[in-house]
Design an enzyme around this catalytic site. Sequence first.
Site, mmCIF file in Angstrom:
data_model
loop_
_atom_site.group_PDB
_atom_site.id
_atom_site.type_symbol
_atom_site.label_atom_id
_atom_site.label_comp_id
_atom_site.label_asym_id
_atom_site.label_seq_id
_atom_site.Cartn_x
_atom_site.Cartn_y
_atom_site.Cartn_z
ATOM 1 N N ASP A 16 0.852 -1.205 0.000
ATOM 2 C CA ASP A 16 0.000 0.000 0.000
ATOM 3 C C ASP A 16 0.880 1.244 0.000
ATOM 4 O OD1 ASP A 16 -2.340 1.434 -0.005
ATOM 5 O OD2 ASP A 16 -3.098 0.675 1.892
ATOM 6 N N HIS A 209 -6.184 4.934 6.753
ATOM 7 C CA HIS A 209 -5.262 5.925 6.190
ATOM 8 C C HIS A 209 -5.369 7.171 7.069
ATOM 9 C CE1 HIS A 209 -4.028 3.984 2.305
ATOM 10 N NE2 HIS A 209 -4.994 3.173 2.705
ATOM 11 N N CYS A 240 -3.592 5.504 -2.326
ATOM 12 C CA CYS A 240 -4.105 4.638 -3.376
ATOM 13 C C CYS A 240 -4.140 5.451 -4.665
ATOM 14 C CB CYS A 240 -5.501 4.124 -3.027
ATOM 15 S SG CYS A 240 -6.246 3.189 -4.380
ATOM 16 N N ASN A 249 -0.904 5.543 4.803
ATOM 17 C CA ASN A 249 -1.540 4.710 5.827
ATOM 18 C C ASN A 249 -1.105 5.216 7.197
ATOM 19 O OD1 ASN A 249 -1.030 2.890 3.357
ATOM 20 N ND2 ASN A 249 -2.532 1.741 4.553
HETATM 21 P P1 HMG Z 1 -8.653 -4.285 -16.960
HETATM 22 O O1 HMG Z 1 -7.921 -3.319 -17.834
HETATM 23 O O2 HMG Z 1 -10.138 -4.197 -16.899
HETATM 24 O O3 HMG Z 1 -8.248 -5.802 -17.228
HETATM 25 O O4 HMG Z 1 -8.059 -4.140 -15.505
HETATM 26 P P2 HMG Z 1 -8.196 -6.683 -18.484
HETATM 27 O O5 HMG Z 1 -8.583 -8.046 -18.047
HETATM 28 O O6 HMG Z 1 -8.930 -6.035 -19.623
HETATM 29 O O7 HMG Z 1 -6.629 -6.701 -18.813
HETATM 30 C C1 HMG Z 1 -5.944 -5.567 -19.318
HETATM 31 C C2 HMG Z 1 -4.469 -5.947 -19.498
HETATM 32 O O8 HMG Z 1 -3.876 -6.211 -18.218
HETATM 33 C C3 HMG Z 1 -4.270 -7.206 -20.301
HETATM 34 O O9 HMG Z 1 -3.006 -7.074 -20.945
HETATM 35 C C4 HMG Z 1 -4.181 -8.295 -19.251
HETATM 36 O O10 HMG Z 1 -3.455 -9.406 -19.681
HETATM 37 C C5 HMG Z 1 -3.423 -7.572 -18.147
HETATM 38 P P3 HMG Z 1 -2.929 -6.684 -22.513
HETATM 39 O O11 HMG Z 1 -3.750 -7.728 -23.204
HETATM 40 O O12 HMG Z 1 -3.536 -5.308 -22.623
HETATM 41 O O13 HMG Z 1 -1.468 -6.737 -22.779
HETATM 42 N N1 HMG Z 1 -3.728 -8.089 -16.815
HETATM 43 C C6 HMG Z 1 -2.811 -8.459 -15.931
HETATM 44 N N2 HMG Z 1 -1.463 -8.494 -15.978
HETATM 45 C C7 HMG Z 1 -0.820 -8.930 -14.872
HETATM 46 N N3 HMG Z 1 -1.451 -9.297 -13.727
HETATM 47 C C8 HMG Z 1 -2.784 -9.269 -13.645
HETATM 48 C C9 HMG Z 1 -3.508 -8.848 -14.787
HETATM 49 N N4 HMG Z 1 -4.833 -8.695 -15.029
HETATM 50 C C10 HMG Z 1 -4.947 -8.253 -16.281
HETATM 51 N N5 HMG Z 1 -3.392 -9.627 -12.519
HETATM 52 C C11 HMG Z 1 -7.509 -5.074 -13.353
HETATM 53 C C12 HMG Z 1 -8.581 -4.902 -14.418
HETATM 54 C C13 HMG Z 1 -8.197 -5.613 -12.120
HETATM 55 C C14 HMG Z 1 -6.442 -6.009 -13.849
HETATM 56 C C15 HMG Z 1 -6.889 -3.673 -13.073
HETATM 57 O O14 HMG Z 1 -7.926 -2.767 -12.840
HETATM 58 C C16 HMG Z 1 -5.959 -3.680 -11.907
HETATM 59 O O15 HMG Z 1 -4.912 -4.270 -11.929
HETATM 60 N N6 HMG Z 1 -6.338 -2.935 -10.813
HETATM 61 C C17 HMG Z 1 -5.555 -2.890 -9.606
HETATM 62 C C18 HMG Z 1 -5.600 -1.513 -9.051
HETATM 63 C C19 HMG Z 1 -4.788 -1.436 -7.787
HETATM 64 O O16 HMG Z 1 -3.801 -2.117 -7.612
HETATM 65 N N7 HMG Z 1 -5.217 -0.512 -6.882
HETATM 66 C C20 HMG Z 1 -4.516 -0.290 -5.659
HETATM 67 C C21 HMG Z 1 -4.697 -1.389 -4.673
HETATM 68 S S1 HMG Z 1 -6.241 -1.334 -3.800
HETATM 69 C C22 HMG Z 1 -5.959 -0.297 -2.453
HETATM 70 O O17 HMG Z 1 -4.948 0.349 -2.386
HETATM 71 C C23 HMG Z 1 -6.987 -0.260 -1.353
HETATM 72 C C24 HMG Z 1 -6.559 -1.047 -0.103
HETATM 73 O O18 HMG Z 1 -5.324 -0.583 0.406
HETATM 74 C C25 HMG Z 1 -7.631 -0.887 0.981
HETATM 75 C C26 HMG Z 1 -8.040 0.584 1.191
HETATM 76 O O19 HMG Z 1 -7.212 1.354 1.686
HETATM 77 O O20 HMG Z 1 -9.173 0.907 0.807
HETATM 78 C C27 HMG Z 1 -6.421 -2.543 -0.408
HETATM 79 MG MG MG Z 2 -5.104 1.115 1.724
#
Ligand code: HMG
Ligand code: MG
Length: 298
Positions: A16, A209, A240, A249
């Site tokens: 995070d 956070h 984030c 955080n």
């Molecule tokens: P998308 O664009 O809808 O996915 O993203 P897609 O299925 O259309 O795939 C797009 C491209 O990404 C493709 O590649 C896939 O192969 C690739 P391309 O064909 O264009 O070359 N791909 C991946 N590659 C590697 N690993 C994977 C993966 N999945 C697809 N797992 C997706 C949807 C969910 C993947 C995207 O939105 C994403 O990765 N989101 C993550 C965002 C994130 O990390 N946010 C921060 C963390 S959450 C947070 O901080 C909150 C928390 O702390 C709690 C709080 O505080 O609230 C937890």
């Molecule tokens: Mg968080």
Amino acid sequence: MRIPPRVSIVEVGPRDGLQNEKSLITTADKIAFVDRLSAAGHRAIEVSAFVSPKWVPQMGDASDVFAGITRRAGVRYTALVPNRPGLSRALAAGVNEIAIFAAASDTFSRRNINQSIDASLATYAEVCREALAMGVAVRGYLSTGFGCPYEGPVAPSQVATVARRLLDLGVFEVAISDTIGVAHPGQVPVVLDAVTAAVPLHQVALHFHDTRGTALANVLAGLDYGVTTFDSSAGGLGGCPFAPGAAGNLATEDLLYMLDGLGLETGVDIALVASASRFIESRLDHSLPSRFLQSSQL
Ligand code: HMG
Ligand code: MG
């Protein structure tokens, strides 16, 4: 106040925290950071995220970080997994605990993972089924549990409903998360009242956070309620990328200073955490916000 004898901390700094850093940190530095955190006594460390590197480039080396860390016995090394491709990468990296991350508000869910809440839970159902069948434990996050950057207030009943749906997928714990740091100590028992009507208290963790300086007060409210697991980030790293206004955080050192003062056992050494924070701070282009760190020579 009701204070439990022992508290578990989930250290989320390497994930995070670092996910929000604009300039890329080297894989070697991430590995050294995780190893320093485990040497500090942490028993649960979120190492990285198997998310799309197009969405979060900083987490693109998750597999290499897992390959490089020195795993200490008794330490849980976890990572975020958003979908089945992410799970495949995590399994290939030998990860034995993952975290799925849903949201209580639909707009944040779409901005963060490009799926509605319902669609994300369908994706996570597959991820959980496969992970649990492989003996991989699954933690759950529930973002925007205290407010959403796009929709504003979120009804506690909605938080409770999604928390229950996460538990039904097989997560061992759900971390009710204050994604943008809007929670205050008066709100904590209100949200917990709703959530614990649907989820057993011992399966509830809190993830704050510290945007508005209320995170420590929120922890105190959570402790008084009987919560015993809290997430924090070394030095107060964090934010984030998909939550405008999200600051770091709650800093692990600040949390430890308070818990140590209360005589609560955590098993984590504040001086060694501070040293890990100083190390990663030396690799960043800014100083870290932890109040303890700023006021100490450690
Ligand atoms: P998308 O664009 O809808 O996915 O993203 P897609 O299925 O259309 O795939 C797009 C491209 O990404 C493709 O590649 C896939 O192969 C690739 P391309 O064909 O264009 O070359 N791909 C991946 N590659 C590697 N690993 C994977 C993966 N999945 C697809 N797992 C997706 C949807 C969910 C993947 C995207 O939105 C994403 O990765 N989101 C993550 C965002 C994130 O990390 N946010 C921060 C963390 S959450 C947070 O901080 C909150 C928390 O702390 C709690 C709080 O505080 O609230 C937890
Ligand atoms: Mg968080």
